[in-house]
Design an enzyme around this catalytic site. Structure first.
Site, PDB file in Angstrom:
ATOM      1  N   ASP A   1       1.917  -0.623  -6.043  1.00  0.00           N
ATOM      2  CA  ASP A   1       2.697  -1.119  -7.161  1.00  0.00           C
ATOM      3  C   ASP A   1       3.812  -0.015  -7.196  1.00  0.00           C
ATOM      4  OD1 ASP A   1       3.448  -2.618  -9.341  1.00  0.00           O
ATOM      5  OD2 ASP A   1       2.013  -1.383 -10.599  1.00  0.00           O
TER       6      ASP A   1
ATOM      7  N   GLN B   1      14.599   9.935 -10.874  1.00  0.00           N
ATOM      8  CA  GLN B   1      14.960   8.877 -11.463  1.00  0.00           C
ATOM      9  C   GLN B   1      15.567   9.256 -13.066  1.00  0.00           C
ATOM     10  OE1 GLN B   1      11.637   6.210 -10.767  1.00  0.00           O
ATOM     11  NE2 GLN B   1      10.454   8.039 -11.121  1.00  0.00           N
TER      12      GLN B   1
END
Length: 547
Positions: free
Chosen positions: A365, A242
């Protein structure tokens, strides 16, 4: 004599070099497109399918038109012009990419097709131009026969595509920014044009090549045109997974992944909760009697792991797949490994499969607003997590969805999937109403149902360092799931379940001590707002999940 023939066989002609370079550039730009498009439109299967489709369509159109005119127009001079035009357009993409993306967002298309105009506008023209190279090169090839010439040319072009794919994936993206990678492919096109034109380059062609090269360098150095949000960029890089950016705004430091905020820290109080859904991480402490070992899947800025390790004196493991995120957390978010906090740079499912440890609490998460790793959502994953939990262990999942309505499909599918493995499942929406938000789904191996009143009583009796009265008030223990699927490894349609959320209001509140008030945004306007508004990065944190 044999040595001479071998060197001759290995030496590529100018048309072959042109085809090889066009293959490298086209495939490299295709992978780069994913990085440029993802911050605005996400990186779902729809985005990548659109990228692949647009590139194939543009190349096919270039092949078609190039083939029709190859017999009358194919020449080294024409290929030089095509490469320079490609490089010039790439310079425009580098310099005006944000503005072009903003313009493309305005097209009123269904969410799954929303990225098509942007991909077409940014990458259709240069890919179309590169499509001319192969039929021109086949026409100019020294090979005898049409079949041999075309087969050889397309083989060379495919090898170039392979080189472009591996070089971009394994070397360029981990090392360079988006602008710098665009510069590499632009300069490659210019260099190929110069090579094909030599030795008859001439002053005019040399001048054009130099101008285009300078425009590429200036565009990459400028970082592009477009209004950006306020705040001081402390650090920015491309990782294999990313785009990563750390931004300071006042006392708040925010970690952005693919243009979306994923964690925030109060610099003056590093363990304080900035976003108001993170206190929900402490709910499991009211649902079981003993928590000694905790696993967080997904690290980000490590807000939860830091607080658990420091305040509760428990052993905390964190599985974070991106090593650059871990490095940034240590450098900018005051994360330190210790006897209580151990970080593992691996995927969550892989870590659970390989570890022999058992945990009292696993916190999942690792979801993004528009990208969810499906392998962490399925029945098979839930069974693996259950096997790694103690007898009274708890799985806590930070899900982004709506609690009801069309945008609730992913949440209800996840709820249904967890219910296949765990005897009790609870949920705690973090906001009022049916807006898209963080919904905390808690699954317990203990089959005894805990009521809302019992949770309130435990909150009053137990000193866990935080009052969860407001969080308990959102208690839910039943959901309609007859119209959503159970997610499995062989069929987990996560992207289609997430699709109804596009266009829905997505709300993330902030705690009172974060220094900013609750704010909200419309999810289908995220791209426009982030590019055109001059609001603070802290306020922009309402646009995506945060850790």
């Amino acid at each position: 004599m044999a040595s001479t023939l071998s060197r001759s066989a290995l030496r590529l002609s100018k048309p072959e070099v042109a085809v090889f370079s066009s293959g490298v550039a086209s495939m490299g730009l295709e992978i780069l497109a994913g990085r440029m498009i993802a911050p605005q439109f996400g990186s779902s299967i729809y985005t990548w399918g659109s990228i692949i489709g647009v590139f194939l369509a543009a190349l096919s159109l270039g092949y078609h038109h190039g083939g029709r005119h190859a017999d009358s127009q194919a020449s080294n001079d024409r290929m030089v012009k095509l490469f320079l035009a490609t490089a010039l357009y790439v310079a425009g993409v580098i310099f005006f990419g944000d503005v072009m993306l903003q313009a493309a967002v305005a097209f009123p298309l269904p969410s799954r097709f929303a990225s098509l105009p942007a991909i077409t506008l940014l990458f259709g023209p240069p890919t179309y131009l590169l499509g001319f190279i192969s039929p021109y090169a086949a026409e100019l090839s020294a090979k005898e026969g049409t079949g041999e010439a075309s087969g050889h040319v397309y083989a060379v072009g495919t090898v170039g595509s392979i080189v472009g794919a591996f070089a971009t994936t394994y070397f360029l993206i981990p090392s360079l920014s988006v602008e710098q990678i665009g510069l590499v492919f632009g300069l490659l096109s210019v260099a190929t044009a110069v090579y094909v034109a030599a030795p008859k380059l001439g002053r005019q062609r040399a001048g054009r090549s130099l101008v285009v090269a300078l425009l590429l360098v200036v565009a990459a150095a400028s970082g592009g045109v477009g209004l950006s949000a306020t705040g001081d960029t402390v650090y920015q890089t491309q990782t294999p997974y990313q785009e990563l950016e750390v931004v300071d705004s006042g006392d708040t430091r925010t970690l952005y992944l693919d243009g979306q905020p994923h964690s925030a820290m109060n610099v003056a109080d590093p363990t304080a909760h900035v976003f108001d859904y993170t206190p929900y991480f402490h709910l499991p402490l009211l649902m079981t009697d003993d928590v000694d070992r905790v696993l967080f899947i997904g690290g980000g800025g490590f807000t939860g792991p830091k607080r658990f390790a420091e305040e509760y004196d428990v052993e905390v493991d964190v599985a974070e797949i991106d090593p650059e995120v871990v490095d940034v957390a240590k450098r900018y978010f005051e994360v330190e490994e210790s006897e209580n906090l151990t970080i593992h740079t691996t995927g969550g499912r892989q870590f659970l499969r390989e570890t022999d440890e058992t945990y009292d609490l696993i916190v999942l998460d690792a979801y993004k607003k528009d990208k969810v790793p499906f392998q962490l959502t399925t029945v098979e994953f839930m069974e693996l997590a259950s096997d790694r939990l103690t007898e009274d262990g708890i799985l806590f999942a930070n899900v982004i969805s709506a609690p009801s309505g069309p945008a609730s499909q992913f949440y209800r599918a996840q709820y249904k999937t967890m219910s296949q493995v765990f005897p009790q499942v609870y949920s705690f929406p973090t906001q009022q109403g049916i807006v898209v938000q963080n919904i905390e789904v808690v699954a317990t191996k203990n089959g005894t149902r805990i009521s809302e009143s019992e949770l309130r009583a435990r909150n009053e009796r137990r000193d866990i360092g935080i009052d969860l009265t407001e969080e308990i008030a959102s208690y839910r223990n039943e959901e309609r799931t007859d119209d959503v699927p159970v997610l499995r490894d062989d069929r987990a349609p996560v992207d289609s379940l997430l699709d109804p959320m596009v266009g829905q209001r997505y709300v993330v509140g902030e705690t009172e001590n974060s220094g900013t008030a609750e704010s909200e945004t419309n999810a289908n306007e995220t791209a426009t707002a982030e590019a055109a508004s001059n609001e603070s990065r802290v306020a922009a944190a309402t646009r995506a999940t945060a850790r």
